[in-house]
Design a protein around this motif. Structure first.
Motif, PDB file in Angstrom:
ATOM      1  N   LYS A 168      -8.824  -5.936 -14.950  1.00  0.00           N
ATOM      2  CA  LYS A 168      -9.219  -4.561 -14.642  1.00  0.00           C
ATOM      3  C   LYS A 168      -9.682  -4.500 -13.200  1.00  0.00           C
ATOM      4  O   LYS A 168     -10.561  -5.247 -12.793  1.00  0.00           O
ATOM      5  CB  LYS A 168     -10.345  -4.130 -15.583  1.00  0.00           C
ATOM      6  N   ILE A 169      -9.065  -3.614 -12.418  1.00  0.00           N
ATOM      7  CA  ILE A 169      -9.522  -3.363 -11.051  1.00  0.00           C
ATOM      8  C   ILE A 169     -10.425  -2.144 -11.126  1.00  0.00           C
ATOM      9  O   ILE A 169      -9.964  -1.023 -11.340  1.00  0.00           O
ATOM     10  CB  ILE A 169      -8.336  -3.100 -10.093  1.00  0.00           C
ATOM     11  N   LYS A 220       0.835  -1.205   0.000  1.00  0.00           N
ATOM     12  CA  LYS A 220       0.000   0.000   0.000  1.00  0.00           C
ATOM     13  C   LYS A 220       0.868   1.254   0.000  1.00  0.00           C
ATOM     14  O   LYS A 220       0.622   2.202  -0.742  1.00  0.00           O
ATOM     15  CB  LYS A 220      -0.925  -0.020   1.217  1.00  0.00           C
ATOM     16  N   ASP A 222      -3.387  -0.799  -9.491  1.00  0.00           N
ATOM     17  CA  ASP A 222      -4.332  -0.724 -10.596  1.00  0.00           C
ATOM     18  C   ASP A 222      -3.872  -1.470 -11.851  1.00  0.00           C
ATOM     19  O   ASP A 222      -4.636  -1.643 -12.780  1.00  0.00           O
ATOM     20  CB  ASP A 222      -4.658   0.722 -10.944  1.00  0.00           C
ATOM     21  N   HIS A 232      -9.149  -9.250  -5.760  1.00  0.00           N
ATOM     22  CA  HIS A 232      -9.610  -7.920  -6.153  1.00  0.00           C
ATOM     23  C   HIS A 232      -9.695  -6.994  -4.943  1.00  0.00           C
ATOM     24  O   HIS A 232      -9.210  -5.856  -4.981  1.00  0.00           O
ATOM     25  CB  HIS A 232     -10.970  -8.036  -6.845  1.00  0.00           C
ATOM     26  N   GLN A 233     -10.311  -7.459  -3.858  1.00  0.00           N
ATOM     27  CA  GLN A 233     -10.452  -6.629  -2.656  1.00  0.00           C
ATOM     28  C   GLN A 233      -9.098  -6.218  -2.095  1.00  0.00           C
ATOM     29  O   GLN A 233      -8.891  -5.057  -1.745  1.00  0.00           O
ATOM     30  CB  GLN A 233     -11.246  -7.373  -1.587  1.00  0.00           C
ATOM     31  N   SER A 274     -12.871   0.837  -9.921  1.00  0.00           N
ATOM     32  CA  SER A 274     -12.937   1.659  -8.714  1.00  0.00           C
ATOM     33  C   SER A 274     -14.349   2.058  -8.394  1.00  0.00           C
ATOM     34  O   SER A 274     -15.232   1.993  -9.111  1.00  0.00           O
ATOM     35  CB  SER A 274     -12.110   2.920  -8.839  1.00  0.00           C
ATOM     36  N   GLY A 303      -4.274  -0.155  -3.476  1.00  0.00           N
ATOM     37  CA  GLY A 303      -4.078   0.871  -4.483  1.00  0.00           C
ATOM     38  C   GLY A 303      -3.376   0.412  -5.747  1.00  0.00           C
ATOM     39  O   GLY A 303      -2.856   1.233  -6.501  1.00  0.00           O
ATOM     40  N   GLU A 344      -7.273  -3.759  -4.524  1.00  0.00           N
ATOM     41  CA  GLU A 344      -7.958  -2.466  -4.543  1.00  0.00           C
ATOM     42  C   GLU A 344      -7.652  -1.679  -3.267  1.00  0.00           C
ATOM     43  O   GLU A 344      -7.362  -0.484  -3.326  1.00  0.00           O
ATOM     44  CB  GLU A 344      -9.464  -2.677  -4.695  1.00  0.00           C
ATOM     45  N   ARG A 345      -7.682  -2.346  -2.114  1.00  0.00           N
ATOM     46  CA  ARG A 345      -7.341  -1.688  -0.838  1.00  0.00           C
ATOM     47  C   ARG A 345      -5.915  -1.161  -0.834  1.00  0.00           C
ATOM     48  O   ARG A 345      -5.620  -0.143  -0.239  1.00  0.00           O
ATOM     49  CB  ARG A 345      -7.516  -2.658   0.330  1.00  0.00           C
TER      50      ARG A 345
END
Length: 97
Positions: free
Chosen positions: A94-95, A7, A66, A57-58, A97, A64, A61-62
């Protein structure tokens, strides 16, 4: 690299994650930066293993991330001829948002 380190790194520079799938087993995440590559690990240095792409994915995404690529090993029939490395396929993910 741990998820916390990921992160922090993703905020500062470009990071690519390669999600590795090997048939019916768990998903592993390889983190690729300009300084090198390595598997995502927990605080105790064990490899992070996720059960499904939703969990992947989670987490990404958390953190950051992409840029994500799915690397999937496709089992080949033993009777069929396959070139070395010919049964590994990379697919961009694809992540959203």
């Amino acid at each position: 690299m741990t998820p916390r380190q990921l992160k922090s790194t993703a905020r500062k520079r470009a990071v690519t994650a390669r999600v590795i799938s090997d048939g019916c087993r768990d998903y592993l995440i390889e983190i690729i930066t300009d300084s090198g590559a390595g598997l995502l690990r927990r605080w105790d240095n064990s490899v992070v293993k996720l059960r499904n792409l939703g969990d992947v994915h989670q987490l990404l995404e958390r953190c950051g991330v992409d840029r994500v690529v799915l690397r999937q090993r496709v089992a080949q029939d033993e009777a069929c001829y396959a070139e070395p490395g010919g049964n590994i396929h990379d697919q961009p993910l694809k992540i959203a948002s």
